[in-house]
Motif scaffolding. Structure first.
Motif, mmCIF file in Angstrom:
data_model
loop_
_atom_site.group_PDB
_atom_site.id
_atom_site.type_symbol
_atom_site.label_atom_id
_atom_site.label_comp_id
_atom_site.label_asym_id
_atom_site.label_seq_id
_atom_site.Cartn_x
_atom_site.Cartn_y
_atom_site.Cartn_z
ATOM 1 N N THR A 1 14.440 60.772 33.164
ATOM 2 C CA THR A 1 13.802 62.288 32.829
ATOM 3 C C THR A 1 14.683 63.426 33.184
ATOM 4 O OG1 THR A 1 11.164 62.044 33.951
ATOM 5 C CG2 THR A 1 12.125 64.223 33.971
ATOM 6 N N ALA B 1 20.247 61.360 41.471
ATOM 7 C CA ALA B 1 20.440 59.865 42.617
ATOM 8 C C ALA B 1 19.182 58.950 41.686
ATOM 9 C CB ALA B 1 21.119 59.545 43.433
ATOM 10 N N PHE C 1 16.717 50.388 39.417
ATOM 11 C CA PHE C 1 15.373 50.512 38.117
ATOM 12 C C PHE C 1 15.267 50.672 37.320
ATOM 13 C CE2 PHE C 1 13.364 48.431 42.305
ATOM 14 C CZ PHE C 1 14.038 47.917 41.753
ATOM 15 N N HIS D 1 7.214 53.836 33.690
ATOM 16 C CA HIS D 1 7.711 54.214 34.450
ATOM 17 C C HIS D 1 6.442 54.353 35.784
ATOM 18 C CE1 HIS D 1 9.811 55.897 38.710
ATOM 19 N NE2 HIS D 1 10.936 55.281 38.106
ATOM 20 N N ASP E 1 19.947 54.388 39.492
ATOM 21 C CA ASP E 1 18.392 53.772 39.878
ATOM 22 C C ASP E 1 18.313 52.494 40.649
ATOM 23 O OD1 ASP E 1 15.062 55.324 40.091
ATOM 24 O OD2 ASP E 1 15.515 53.048 39.797
ATOM 25 N N GLN F 1 6.441 58.860 37.418
ATOM 26 C CA GLN F 1 7.444 60.163 36.614
ATOM 27 C C GLN F 1 7.122 60.946 37.017
ATOM 28 O OE1 GLN F 1 6.838 58.819 32.281
ATOM 29 N NE2 GLN F 1 8.221 60.416 31.700
ATOM 30 N N PHE F 2 8.054 62.263 36.489
ATOM 31 C CA PHE F 2 7.636 63.394 36.920
ATOM 32 C C PHE F 2 8.101 64.067 35.128
ATOM 33 C CE2 PHE F 2 10.089 63.639 41.142
ATOM 34 C CZ PHE F 2 8.995 62.955 41.671
HETATM 35 C C1 SAM Z 1 9.248 58.971 42.399
HETATM 36 S S1 SAM Z 1 10.969 58.009 40.989
HETATM 37 C C2 SAM Z 1 11.835 58.782 40.313
HETATM 38 C C3 SAM Z 1 11.346 59.139 39.078
HETATM 39 C C4 SAM Z 1 12.358 59.907 38.498
HETATM 40 N N1 SAM Z 1 12.092 61.583 38.717
HETATM 41 C C5 SAM Z 1 11.265 59.517 37.218
HETATM 42 O O1 SAM Z 1 11.055 61.228 36.678
HETATM 43 O O2 SAM Z 1 11.388 58.805 35.942
HETATM 44 C C6 SAM Z 1 11.714 57.718 42.213
HETATM 45 C C7 SAM Z 1 13.084 56.139 41.787
HETATM 46 O O3 SAM Z 1 13.576 56.163 43.080
HETATM 47 C C8 SAM Z 1 13.992 54.287 42.509
HETATM 48 N N2 SAM Z 1 14.731 54.014 43.986
HETATM 49 C C9 SAM Z 1 14.325 53.724 45.515
HETATM 50 N N3 SAM Z 1 15.392 53.601 46.155
HETATM 51 C C10 SAM Z 1 16.419 53.897 45.474
HETATM 52 C C11 SAM Z 1 17.602 53.278 45.831
HETATM 53 N N4 SAM Z 1 18.585 53.219 47.398
HETATM 54 N N5 SAM Z 1 18.626 54.263 45.058
HETATM 55 C C12 SAM Z 1 18.405 54.289 44.484
HETATM 56 N N6 SAM Z 1 17.432 54.496 43.560
HETATM 57 C C13 SAM Z 1 15.989 54.018 44.473
HETATM 58 C C14 SAM Z 1 12.855 54.200 42.296
HETATM 59 O O4 SAM Z 1 13.436 52.815 41.507
HETATM 60 C C15 SAM Z 1 12.580 55.188 41.137
HETATM 61 O O5 SAM Z 1 12.776 55.158 40.152
#
Ligand code: SAM
Length: 240
Positions: free
Chosen positions: A165, A159, A183, A133, A181, A136-137
Protein backbone atom coordinates in the motif's frame (compact mmCIF):
# COMPACT_ATOMS: atom_id res chain seq x y z
CA UNK A 1 13.05 3.78 12.37
CA UNK A 2 14.21 6.40 14.85
CA UNK A 3 17.87 5.83 13.95
CA UNK A 4 17.35 6.24 10.23
CA UNK A 5 14.81 9.07 10.35
CA UNK A 6 16.22 12.33 8.98
CA UNK A 7 16.17 15.48 11.12
CA UNK A 8 12.72 17.00 10.46
CA UNK A 9 11.42 13.59 9.34
CA UNK A 10 8.12 12.17 10.55
CA UNK A 11 7.20 8.68 11.78
CA UNK A 12 3.55 7.76 11.15
CA UNK A 13 2.96 4.72 13.33
CA UNK A 14 -0.36 2.94 12.82
CA UNK A 15 -1.08 0.95 16.00
CA UNK A 16 -3.87 -1.37 17.04
CA UNK A 17 -4.53 -3.17 20.30
CA UNK A 18 -2.99 -6.37 21.61
CA UNK A 19 -3.29 -8.50 24.76
CA UNK A 20 -0.68 -8.54 27.56
CA UNK A 21 0.68 -11.80 29.00
CA UNK A 22 -2.38 -12.06 31.28
CA UNK A 23 -4.82 -11.68 28.42
CA UNK A 24 -5.74 -8.09 29.27
CA UNK A 25 -6.44 -5.61 26.49
CA UNK A 26 -3.44 -3.37 25.79
CA UNK A 27 -3.58 -0.53 23.25
CA UNK A 28 -0.15 -0.48 21.60
CA UNK A 29 -0.05 3.31 21.41
CA UNK A 30 -0.01 3.42 25.24
CA UNK A 31 2.67 0.73 25.36
CA UNK A 32 4.99 2.42 22.88
CA UNK A 33 4.64 6.13 23.54
CA UNK A 34 7.09 6.42 26.41
CA UNK A 35 9.70 4.36 24.51
CA UNK A 36 9.35 6.56 21.46
CA UNK A 37 9.63 9.71 23.56
CA UNK A 38 12.65 8.23 25.33
CA UNK A 39 14.34 8.00 21.92
CA UNK A 40 13.93 11.76 21.56
CA UNK A 41 10.97 11.75 19.15
CA UNK A 42 8.28 14.39 19.61
CA UNK A 43 4.61 13.46 19.54
CA UNK A 44 2.82 15.71 17.05
CA UNK A 45 -0.62 14.11 17.04
CA UNK A 46 -2.53 11.02 18.03
CA UNK A 47 -4.88 10.39 15.13
CA UNK A 48 -8.13 8.51 15.64
CA UNK A 49 -9.09 6.70 12.44
CA UNK A 50 -12.70 5.59 12.73
CA UNK A 51 -13.67 2.42 10.90
CA UNK A 52 -17.16 1.30 9.94
CA UNK A 53 -16.85 -2.47 10.22
CA UNK A 54 -15.04 -5.05 12.31
CA UNK A 55 -15.49 -7.86 14.80
CA UNK A 56 -18.33 -7.72 17.33
CA UNK A 57 -17.31 -9.12 20.73
CA UNK A 58 -19.97 -10.57 23.04
CA UNK A 59 -19.20 -8.72 26.29
CA UNK A 60 -17.36 -5.60 25.20
CA UNK A 61 -18.00 -2.57 23.00
CA UNK A 62 -17.11 -3.19 19.36
CA UNK A 63 -13.77 -1.51 18.52
CA UNK A 64 -14.38 0.91 15.67
CA UNK A 65 -11.26 3.01 15.67
CA UNK A 66 -7.55 2.62 15.23
CA UNK A 67 -4.81 4.96 16.34
CA UNK A 68 -1.87 6.46 14.53
CA UNK A 69 0.90 8.17 16.45
CA UNK A 70 2.60 10.94 14.49
CA UNK A 71 6.09 11.60 15.82
CA UNK A 72 8.87 13.77 14.49
CA UNK A 73 12.60 14.11 14.87
CA UNK A 74 12.84 17.78 15.79
CA UNK A 75 10.29 20.05 14.16
CA UNK A 76 8.64 18.45 11.09
CA UNK A 77 10.29 19.81 7.93
CA UNK A 78 6.85 20.13 6.27
CA UNK A 79 3.22 20.41 7.27
CA UNK A 80 1.34 20.69 3.98
CA UNK A 81 -2.00 21.59 5.49
CA UNK A 82 -3.70 22.43 2.18
CA UNK A 83 -3.24 18.81 1.07
CA UNK A 84 -5.45 17.61 3.93
CA UNK A 85 -8.00 20.39 4.48
CA UNK A 86 -11.59 19.28 4.91
CA UNK A 87 -14.80 20.72 3.47
CA UNK A 88 -16.19 23.70 5.44
CA UNK A 89 -19.50 22.84 7.12
CA UNK A 90 -20.77 26.34 6.30
CA UNK A 91 -18.60 27.88 3.54
CA UNK A 92 -20.78 31.02 3.56
CA UNK A 93 -20.28 31.77 7.28
CA UNK A 94 -19.20 35.36 8.08
CA UNK A 95 -17.36 36.95 11.02
CA UNK A 96 -19.95 38.64 13.27
CA UNK A 97 -17.57 40.90 15.20
CA UNK A 98 -14.05 42.33 15.09
CA UNK A 99 -12.21 44.03 12.21
CA UNK A 100 -13.25 41.28 9.74
CA UNK A 101 -16.95 41.62 10.64
CA UNK A 102 -19.15 40.73 7.67
CA UNK A 103 -16.35 39.02 5.75
CA UNK A 104 -16.25 35.30 4.99
CA UNK A 105 -14.63 33.73 8.03
CA UNK A 106 -13.48 30.39 6.60
CA UNK A 107 -10.37 29.58 4.58
CA UNK A 108 -11.01 29.40 0.80
CA UNK A 109 -9.20 26.05 0.60
CA UNK A 110 -11.28 24.45 3.38
CA UNK A 111 -11.21 23.95 7.14
CA UNK A 112 -8.10 23.00 9.11
CA UNK A 113 -7.89 19.18 9.26
CA UNK A 114 -8.39 17.47 12.62
CA UNK A 115 -6.96 14.44 14.40
CA UNK A 116 -10.17 12.47 13.77
CA UNK A 117 -10.10 10.82 10.33
CA UNK A 118 -13.61 9.58 9.79
CA UNK A 119 -13.80 9.56 6.00
CA UNK A 120 -11.54 6.59 5.18
CA UNK A 121 -13.09 3.13 4.79
CA UNK A 122 -11.11 0.16 6.07
CA UNK A 123 -10.40 -2.71 3.68
CA UNK A 124 -13.37 -5.09 3.81
CA UNK A 125 -13.99 -7.94 1.37
CA UNK A 126 -15.66 -5.70 -1.20
CA UNK A 127 -13.15 -2.83 -1.05
CA UNK A 128 -11.81 -2.03 -4.54
CA UNK A 129 -8.19 -2.14 -3.29
CA UNK A 130 -8.57 -5.58 -1.65
CA UNK A 131 -5.64 -7.96 -2.29
CA UNK A 132 -4.96 -11.31 -0.64
CA UNK A 133 -3.21 -9.65 2.32
CA UNK A 134 -5.03 -10.32 5.62
CA UNK A 135 -4.35 -6.93 7.27
CA UNK A 136 -4.20 -4.44 4.43
CA UNK A 137 -4.54 -0.68 5.02
CA UNK A 138 -6.34 1.69 2.63
CA UNK A 139 -4.24 3.90 0.34
CA UNK A 140 -6.19 6.98 1.48
CA UNK A 141 -4.69 6.67 4.96
CA UNK A 142 -1.12 6.53 3.65
CA UNK A 143 -1.85 9.21 1.07
CA UNK A 144 -2.91 11.73 3.71
CA UNK A 145 0.21 11.11 5.81
CA UNK A 146 2.51 11.28 2.76
CA UNK A 147 0.94 14.50 1.46
CA UNK A 148 0.96 16.19 4.87
CA UNK A 149 4.55 15.48 5.79
CA UNK A 150 6.58 15.02 2.58
CA UNK A 151 7.26 16.85 -0.66
CA UNK A 152 7.44 15.22 -4.12
CA UNK A 153 10.77 13.47 -4.59
CA UNK A 154 11.33 12.88 -0.88
CA UNK A 155 11.82 9.44 0.62
CA UNK A 156 9.02 7.37 2.19
CA UNK A 157 9.94 4.18 4.09
CA UNK A 158 7.63 1.39 5.29
CA UNK A 159 9.41 -1.51 7.00
CA UNK A 160 6.12 -3.49 7.25
CA UNK A 161 4.89 -2.88 3.72
CA UNK A 162 2.69 -6.00 3.40
CA UNK A 163 0.68 -5.84 0.16
CA UNK A 164 2.55 -2.69 -0.90
CA UNK A 165 0.00 0.00 0.00
CA UNK A 166 2.76 2.45 0.91
CA UNK A 167 4.91 1.51 -2.11
CA UNK A 168 2.02 2.12 -4.51
CA UNK A 169 0.93 5.33 -2.77
CA UNK A 170 4.46 6.74 -2.76
CA UNK A 171 4.78 6.05 -6.49
CA UNK A 172 1.39 7.63 -7.26
CA UNK A 173 2.35 10.69 -5.20
CA UNK A 174 5.76 11.08 -6.87
CA UNK A 175 7.80 10.16 -3.79
CA UNK A 176 10.81 7.83 -3.62
CA UNK A 177 10.30 4.65 -1.67
CA UNK A 178 12.23 2.13 0.40
CA UNK A 179 10.67 -0.69 2.34
CA UNK A 180 10.50 -4.29 3.45
CA UNK A 181 8.30 -7.09 4.69
CA UNK A 182 8.92 -10.70 5.65
CA UNK A 183 6.43 -11.89 2.99
CA UNK A 184 4.20 -10.82 0.05
CA UNK A 185 7.03 -9.79 -2.29
CA UNK A 186 5.20 -10.90 -5.48
CA UNK A 187 2.05 -9.11 -4.37
CA UNK A 188 3.98 -5.88 -3.90
CA UNK A 189 5.76 -6.22 -7.24
CA UNK A 190 2.44 -6.70 -9.06
CA UNK A 191 0.83 -3.78 -7.30
CA UNK A 192 3.76 -1.50 -8.04
CA UNK A 193 3.77 -2.50 -11.71
CA UNK A 194 0.05 -1.65 -11.96
CA UNK A 195 0.48 1.81 -10.38
CA UNK A 196 1.07 4.98 -12.40
CA UNK A 197 2.40 8.26 -11.07
CA UNK A 198 -0.42 10.76 -10.52
CA UNK A 199 -0.49 14.04 -12.42
CA UNK A 200 -3.11 15.90 -10.39
CA UNK A 201 -2.59 17.50 -6.98
CA UNK A 202 -5.98 17.55 -5.24
CA UNK A 203 -7.17 20.11 -2.72
CA UNK A 204 -9.57 17.98 -0.66
CA UNK A 205 -11.10 20.93 1.25
CA UNK A 206 -12.34 22.65 -1.92
CA UNK A 207 -15.91 21.76 -2.89
CA UNK A 208 -18.28 23.01 -5.61
CA UNK A 209 -20.21 24.82 -2.87
CA UNK A 210 -17.15 26.58 -1.43
CA UNK A 211 -15.94 27.61 -4.90
CA UNK A 212 -19.38 29.12 -5.63
CA UNK A 213 -19.33 31.06 -2.33
CA UNK A 214 -15.84 32.49 -2.93
CA UNK A 215 -16.58 33.31 -6.58
CA UNK A 216 -19.70 35.22 -5.54
CA UNK A 217 -17.60 37.05 -2.94
CA UNK A 218 -14.96 37.96 -5.54
CA UNK A 219 -17.67 39.36 -7.85
CA UNK A 220 -19.31 41.28 -4.97
CA UNK A 221 -15.99 42.83 -3.91
CA UNK A 222 -15.12 43.87 -7.47
CA UNK A 223 -12.24 41.42 -7.94
CA UNK A 224 -14.15 39.81 -10.81
CA UNK A 225 -16.48 41.67 -13.19
CA UNK A 226 -20.03 40.38 -12.78
CA UNK A 227 -20.23 39.42 -16.47
CA UNK A 228 -16.88 37.60 -16.58
CA UNK A 229 -16.90 34.09 -17.99
CA UNK A 230 -16.64 31.10 -15.64
CA UNK A 231 -13.11 30.50 -17.00
CA UNK A 232 -12.00 34.05 -16.12
CA UNK A 233 -13.66 33.77 -12.70
CA UNK A 234 -11.79 30.53 -12.06
CA UNK A 235 -8.50 32.08 -13.19
CA UNK A 236 -8.90 35.04 -10.85
CA UNK A 237 -9.86 32.69 -8.02
CA UNK A 238 -6.75 30.59 -8.70
CA UNK A 239 -4.53 33.68 -8.58
CA UNK A 240 -6.22 34.90 -5.37
C1 SAM B 1 -0.53 -4.81 9.33
S1 SAM B 1 0.48 -5.59 8.13
C2 SAM B 1 0.89 -4.22 7.10
C3 SAM B 1 -0.03 -4.12 5.95
C4 SAM B 1 0.32 -3.07 4.96
N1 SAM B 1 0.30 -1.74 5.54
C5 SAM B 1 -0.64 -3.16 3.79
O1 SAM B 1 -1.43 -2.22 3.58
O2 SAM B 1 -0.65 -4.18 3.11
C6 SAM B 1 1.99 -5.88 8.96
C7 SAM B 1 3.05 -6.52 8.09
O3 SAM B 1 4.24 -6.62 8.87
C8 SAM B 1 4.96 -7.74 8.39
N2 SAM B 1 5.97 -8.11 9.42
C9 SAM B 1 5.76 -8.66 10.63
N3 SAM B 1 6.91 -8.80 11.28
C10 SAM B 1 7.88 -8.32 10.47
C11 SAM B 1 9.29 -8.18 10.59
N4 SAM B 1 9.93 -8.58 11.67
N5 SAM B 1 9.97 -7.60 9.58
C12 SAM B 1 9.32 -7.19 8.45
N6 SAM B 1 7.97 -7.31 8.28
C13 SAM B 1 7.28 -7.87 9.28
C14 SAM B 1 3.89 -8.77 8.13
O4 SAM B 1 4.31 -9.73 7.18
C15 SAM B 1 2.72 -7.91 7.61
O5 SAM B 1 2.66 -7.91 6.19
Amino acid sequence: MERTLAEGGVLFLQVGATKDDQGRLLPMGCLLLEHLRGMGLTLQNRVIWTIGHGLTPRRRLAARHEVALILSKGEPAHFNVNAARIAQKQPGKRAFKGPRRGQLSGHPLGAHPTDVWNDIANIGHNHPEKTGHPAQFPSALVERAVRLYTMPGELVCDAFDGSGTTTATAKREGRSFIGADLFYEDMRAQRLAATRMGTVCKLPGVTDESVAVWQAEAVASGHIAAGASKKTQQLVMDIC
